[in-house]
Design an enzyme around this catalytic site. Structure first.
Site, PDB file in Angstrom:
ATOM      1  N   GLU A 135      43.808  40.931  35.244  1.00  0.00           N
ATOM      2  CA  GLU A 135      43.903  40.542  36.659  1.00  0.00           C
ATOM      3  C   GLU A 135      43.160  41.531  37.548  1.00  0.00           C
ATOM      4  OE1 GLU A 135      48.085  40.067  37.493  1.00  0.00           O
ATOM      5  OE2 GLU A 135      48.279  38.599  35.892  1.00  0.00           O
TER       6      GLU A 135
ATOM      7  N   ARG B  83      53.358  37.552  31.612  1.00  0.00           N
ATOM      8  CA  ARG B  83      52.226  38.476  31.557  1.00  0.00           C
ATOM      9  C   ARG B  83      51.109  37.829  30.736  1.00  0.00           C
ATOM     10  NH1 ARG B  83      54.254  40.674  35.199  1.00  0.00           N
ATOM     11  NH2 ARG B  83      54.950  42.826  35.405  1.00  0.00           N
TER      12      ARG B  83
ATOM     13  N   HIS C 112      49.191  35.390  40.445  1.00  0.00           N
ATOM     14  CA  HIS C 112      50.376  36.236  40.213  1.00  0.00           C
ATOM     15  C   HIS C 112      51.348  36.157  41.397  1.00  0.00           C
ATOM     16  CE1 HIS C 112      51.766  39.851  37.637  1.00  0.00           C
ATOM     17  NE2 HIS C 112      52.787  39.339  38.287  1.00  0.00           N
TER      18      HIS C 112
END
Ligand code: DGY
Length: 299
Positions: A246, A218, A264
């Protein structure tokens, strides 16, 4: 059981659900007392609009955005999808380690731009991955899968986590020691209040000159501003699959030769994503039958 899924999750398993509606959470503007189950991909759940909710089935292993405490307080079951995405995420972490250490993306850019002038590459020489020291922050399922891959590259593997374990895969170090000793560092801890900002400015400064940091966990785990400054200065290298905000990526990173950026993609393989949907559906079916969920989240 009336099920609301925030998107058409991959694979055939969703077809087994009889009463399924696919709709993004943003479209949920009025209370829906008919909805008893919700499938999300780590998205904040508006409990006030879903008064009959029994289960939130998360498509993903990380559940930091859902609001798990509030769900559990209301006796709503929360499940996630551990295990089935370990190989995909470990593969990506390793790909980022290799790509970052060997300057793959910068080389690709040079060839595509027509800037390669001869068979002899006279750019800056990379450091080898083979034989270097890898530090794994979090030796859970994914971290262990990375450690197993590291054996094939003859890496010396260190690990750190809250509770050290007996393992042949890696040698234990305190976090600060690991950061100071490793050439390559890869993060595999969940985002929690303890890990939020864990790799802060002081800890980033512990990394060796030229060290390579990989983050498939993360963005919030790392002090992104300081990391960006370290990357702009050229002191560190990084392979980043996750970011603090994001899908917004600090623009300054885009042109840097010492950074590899992916959107991601940790679990983004057909095998992992279809298995994740399967596990989501198995959790929903278990709860609908009155059985315990297969992979409940407990805090
Ligand atoms: C996870 O499972 O938490 C991933 O970040 C989603 O791809």
């Amino acid at each position: 059981m009336r099920i609301l899924a925030t998107r058409r999750y991959p694979g055939p398993a969703l077809d087994e659900l009889e009463d399924l509606e696919v709709r993004p959470l943003a479209a949920l503007t009025r209370p829906r007392p008919d909805v008893e189950a919700l499938v999300v991909a780590n998205e904040p759940v508006q409990l006030d609009l879903l008064p009959s909710l029994q289960i939130v089935a998360n498509f993903g292993v990380g559940y930091d955005r859902i609001g798990v405490e509030a769900c559990l307080e209301r006796a709503i079951v929360v499940t996630n999808t551990p295990g089935v995405l370990d190989a995909a995420t470990a593969d990506l972490a390793f790909a980022l380690l290799l790509a970052t250490r060997r300057g793959l993306v910068d080389g690709d850019r040079l060839v595509r731009s027509g800037g390669w002038t001869g068979a002899w590459s006279d750019g800056e020489l990379a450091e080898e991955v083979t034989g270097s020291t890898l530090g794994i922050v979090g030796l859970g399922r994914i971290g262990s899968a990375v450690a197993r891959r590291a054996q094939g590259f003859e890496l010396r593997v260190l690990y750190t986590q809250r509770r050290p374990v007996e393992t042949e895969l890696a040698e234990y170090r305190e976090l600060d020691e690991l950061l100071a000793e490793a050439d390559l560092v890869t993060l595999h801890v969940p985002l929690t209040p303890e890990t939020d900002g864990m790799i802060d400015a002081r800890r980033l400064a512990l990394l060796r000159d030229g060290a390579c940091l990989v983050n498939t966990a993360r963005g919030e785990i790392v002090d992104e501003d300081t990391l960006v400054a370290e990357l702009v200065s050229g002191r560190l290298r990084a392979g980043l699959d996750v970011f603090r905000d994001e899908p917004n990526v600090p623009r300054v990173l885009v042109d840097l030769p010492n950074v590899v950026l992916t959107p991601h993609l940790g679990s983004a393989t057909r095998q992992a994503r279809e298995a994740m949907t399967r596990l989501v559906v198995d959790n929903l079916l278990a709860v609908a039958r009155g059985d315990p969920p297969l992979t409940p989240v407990r805090t």
